[in-house]
Design a protein around this motif. Structure first.
Motif, short mmCIF file in Angstrom:
data_model
loop_
_atom_site.label_atom_id
_atom_site.label_comp_id
_atom_site.label_asym_id
_atom_site.label_seq_id
_atom_site.Cartn_x
_atom_site.Cartn_y
_atom_site.Cartn_z
N HIS A 1 46.89 45.57 38.03
CA HIS A 1 47.71 45.39 39.22
C HIS A 1 48.83 44.38 38.95
CE1 HIS A 1 48.16 42.36 42.39
NE2 HIS A 1 47.20 41.67 41.83
N HIS B 1 48.50 48.41 46.64
CA HIS B 1 47.92 47.06 46.66
C HIS B 1 48.67 46.21 47.67
CE1 HIS B 1 45.73 43.87 44.16
NE2 HIS B 1 46.44 43.14 45.00
N HIS C 1 47.82 43.11 50.70
CA HIS C 1 46.81 42.27 51.36
C HIS C 1 47.07 42.24 52.87
CE1 HIS C 1 45.14 40.80 47.55
NE2 HIS C 1 46.39 40.86 47.12
N ASP D 1 51.90 44.22 46.79
CA ASP D 1 51.15 42.95 46.72
C ASP D 1 51.53 42.05 47.91
OD1 ASP D 1 49.15 41.36 45.69
OD2 ASP D 1 50.41 40.36 44.22
N GLU E 1 40.26 42.72 44.22
CA GLU E 1 40.75 42.58 42.88
C GLU E 1 39.94 41.55 42.11
OE1 GLU E 1 44.71 40.90 44.58
OE2 GLU E 1 44.60 40.15 42.53
NI NI Z 1 46.83 40.97 45.01
#
Ligand code: NI
Length: 256
Positions: free
Chosen positions: A154, A7, A9, A204, A93
């Motif tokens: 997550h 995960h 971005h 993340d 998500e």
């Molecule tokens: Ni996220």
């Protein structure tokens, strides 16, 4: 080492100036795969483009609970067509965020459910965001039997007890940077108690930077610090931990 950042971005504007270098640095640090989830329609489109550019990147598409207030059935139609692209391997998500409440609770619930329906229709695993909405999120996940096509919580920050309930249903737990923080006793207990076969590692990025880079911009090459923290909590070999976490993520995404 073989690491999967489950995960990240990468589409975030904070990576616009040096995305090539970020991907190279990830590879140099053992990262073999990165999953870039969507958060808005624009970021979903951008995530797919990035996945199509870099061999190690895969994409998920979906609207984050913060942004569901702007969505409608047209958005669903566009997301559905994006899901047909080869490198889209998951949906998300999605979820509920009752901490910030950027969208009303009612709209959050409505579009969380609608997006689960779409993911189920497409047989895609889902990536779930839950902040201060544990009970309602779990009820909705159970209502739709999301484990049939795969589900991951997550950046899990809840209790060991709740994590065990998820795992009992066949839902994965993904751990992020906070696991490396000194005072993260609860999350360290989750890393220790939950069987390795149900865990994943994520950055993340650009958020939640692990120690020793806490406070700086996060990036996929730091996934190794989360893998290390899991290996340490479980007192097992680092290489073995990395391999298993990667195998779990590939299985979840249908990449094996
Ligand atoms: Ni996220």
């Amino acid at each position: 080492m073989e690491i999967f950042d489950s995960h990240s971005h990468l589409d975030d504007a904070r990576f616009d100036d040096d995305r090539d270098e970020i991907v190279i640095r990830a590879k140099e640090n053992g990262v073999k795969y990165i999953l870039n989830p969507g958060a808005t329609l624009a970021s979903s489109v951008k995530a797919v483009k990035i996945a199509e550019k870099y061999d190690i990147v895969y994409a998920a598409v979906g609207i984050h609970p913060h942004d569901v207030k702007d969505m409608d059935e047209n958005t669903i139609a566009v997301l559905k067509s994006l899901c047909k692209r080869d490198k889209v391997v998951a949906y998300g998500e999605i979820g509920l965020d009752y901490y910030y409440n950027h969208s009303s609770k009612e709209l959050q619930r409505k579009w969380f459910k609608r997006q689960i329906e779409l993911a189920k229709e497409l047989k895609l695993p889902i990536i779930v965001h839950d902040r201060d909405a544990h009970g309602e999120v779990f009820d909705i996940l159970k209502e739709y039997k999301v484990w049939e096509d795969g589900c991951v919580m997550h950046c899990y920050s809840g209790s060991v007890e709740l994590a065990k309930e998820y795992v009992k249903k066949g839902i994965y737990i993904s751990l992020a940077g906070p696991l490396t923080f000194k005072n993260a006793k609860k999350t360290q207990a989750v890393a220790k108690e939950i069987p390795l076969e149900w865990l994943m590692a994520e950055t993340d990025a650009p958020y939640l930077t692990p120690v020793p880079f806490r406070g700086k911009r996060n990036e996929p090459s730091y996934t190794k610090y989360i893998v290390e923290a899991i290996a340490k909590a479980k007192e097992i070999d680092l290489e073995k931990t990395a391999m298993k976490l990667t195998a779990n993520t590939k299985k979840f995404l249908g990449l094996i």
